[in-house]
Design an enzyme around this catalytic site. Structure first.
Site, PDB file in Angstrom:
ATOM      1  N   SER A  57      13.749 -89.248  32.781  1.00  0.00           N
ATOM      2  CA  SER A  57      13.390 -89.358  34.199  1.00  0.00           C
ATOM      3  C   SER A  57      11.911 -89.704  34.348  1.00  0.00           C
ATOM      4  CB  SER A  57      13.665 -88.039  34.921  1.00  0.00           C
ATOM      5  OG  SER A  57      15.004 -87.650  34.755  1.00  0.00           O
TER       6      SER A  57
HETATM    7  N1  SAH Z   1      16.003 -84.427  31.487  1.00  0.00           N
HETATM    8  C1  SAH Z   1      16.156 -85.629  30.682  1.00  0.00           C
HETATM    9  C2  SAH Z   1      16.756 -86.764  31.477  1.00  0.00           C
HETATM   10  C3  SAH Z   1      18.157 -86.814  31.193  1.00  0.00           C
HETATM   11  S1  SAH Z   1      19.128 -88.147  31.774  1.00  0.00           S
HETATM   12  C4  SAH Z   1      14.844 -86.046  30.053  1.00  0.00           C
HETATM   13  O1  SAH Z   1      13.825 -85.433  30.349  1.00  0.00           O
HETATM   14  O2  SAH Z   1      14.863 -86.959  29.233  1.00  0.00           O
HETATM   15  C5  SAH Z   1      20.609 -87.215  32.035  1.00  0.00           C
HETATM   16  C6  SAH Z   1      21.288 -86.683  30.811  1.00  0.00           C
HETATM   17  O3  SAH Z   1      22.403 -85.920  31.261  1.00  0.00           O
HETATM   18  C7  SAH Z   1      21.841 -87.748  29.872  1.00  0.00           C
HETATM   19  O4  SAH Z   1      21.314 -87.564  28.605  1.00  0.00           O
HETATM   20  C8  SAH Z   1      23.363 -87.482  29.885  1.00  0.00           C
HETATM   21  O5  SAH Z   1      23.966 -87.678  28.618  1.00  0.00           O
HETATM   22  C9  SAH Z   1      23.414 -86.030  30.289  1.00  0.00           C
HETATM   23  N2  SAH Z   1      24.676 -85.591  30.889  1.00  0.00           N
HETATM   24  C10 SAH Z   1      25.498 -86.256  31.732  1.00  0.00           C
HETATM   25  N3  SAH Z   1      26.561 -85.500  32.043  1.00  0.00           N
HETATM   26  C11 SAH Z   1      26.408 -84.300  31.413  1.00  0.00           C
HETATM   27  C12 SAH Z   1      27.170 -83.105  31.328  1.00  0.00           C
HETATM   28  N4  SAH Z   1      28.334 -82.941  31.979  1.00  0.00           N
HETATM   29  N5  SAH Z   1      26.706 -82.091  30.571  1.00  0.00           N
HETATM   30  C13 SAH Z   1      25.536 -82.201  29.899  1.00  0.00           C
HETATM   31  N6  SAH Z   1      24.774 -83.322  29.913  1.00  0.00           N
HETATM   32  C14 SAH Z   1      25.201 -84.355  30.677  1.00  0.00           C
END
Ligand code: SAH
Length: 204
Positions: A57
């Site tokens: 993000s």
């Molecule tokens: N906070 C992260 C940004 C993550 S993007 C950072 O600082 O880099 C969102 C993430 O959520 C992705 O990696 C995706 O694989 C994950 N995601 C999507 N659905 C999910 C679920 N049901 N449970 C856990 N992770 C999930």
């Protein structure tokens, strides 16, 4: 290359006032959480590709979401969507305990590796974060880093300590509102764009 201090100055000018969050943003090397070829862009305020179709993000979204959780240093926080691990590393400098769940095993493994050196207290779990972490509940704060469809997943609300706070993007097809939930009330904070929260485990 825009540096970390410039990033923090921009966060301030954009209205982030929580000094603990700003200090954490000033301390965590975001370049370690992006692909080496994107390191030069690590402090530009935008999401960056982290592989597996996912993004880290934008710094302003991470800072805004953590500030919106309004947690004391003693808090226990659950993050859904570890991704690169960056937000978990920033959170770990603001609160006492962080559990972060990632559904993609490859991303979880990489995040674990980077966090082992920078924020070793973070527990990264592989699995479907929509179920939360019942064995570690209740949590004072829950931060969802992917867009939920229509509502905050009910299992997460059930794992919140009394007076606790959830910050979760809710919407459709990557666009929606960052919603804050506390004491049964929801509040729309800001319009946001996020990758989707996907139920279940990945196919590969
Ligand atoms: N906070 C992260 C940004 C993550 S993007 C950072 O600082 O880099 C969102 C993430 O959520 C992705 O990696 C995706 O694989 C994950 N995601 C999507 N659905 C999910 C679920 N049901 N449970 C856990 N992770 C999930």
């Amino acid at each position: 290359m825009t540096g970390r201090a410039d990033m923090v100055a921009r966060l301030r000018s954009r209205g982030i006032t929580d000094e603990r969050v700003l200090a954490a943003m000033a301390a965590v090397p975001r370049e370690r959480f992006v692909r080496p070829e994107l390191a030069g862009e690590a402090y530009v305020d935008m999401p960056l590709d982290i592989g597996r179709g996912q993004t880290i993000s934008a710094p302003s979204i991470v800072a805004f979401s953590i500030a919106a959780l309004q947690q004391p240093p003693t808090a226990r926080v659950l993050e859904i969507g570890t991704g690169s691990g960056y937000a978990a590393a920033v959170l770990a400098r603001c609160v006492a305990e962080v559990v972060s769940i990632e559904r993609d095993p490859a991303l979880a493994a990489r995040a674990r590796e980077v966090l082992a050196g920078l924020a070793p207290t973070v527990e990264v779990r592989t699995g479907d974060g929509m179920h939360g972490a019942p064995d570690r509940a209740p949590f004072d704060g829950i931060m969802v880093s992917a867009m939920a469809t229509r509502e905050i997943p009910p299992a997460l609300r059930a794992q919140l300590a009394p007076g606790g706070t959830i910050v979760c993007p809710v919407g459709d097809d990557r666009v929606g509102s960052l919603v804050r939930y506390r004491d049964g009330h929801t509040e729309n904070l800001v319009e946001v764009s996020f990758v989707p929260l996907v139920p279940g485990s990945p196919d590969a």
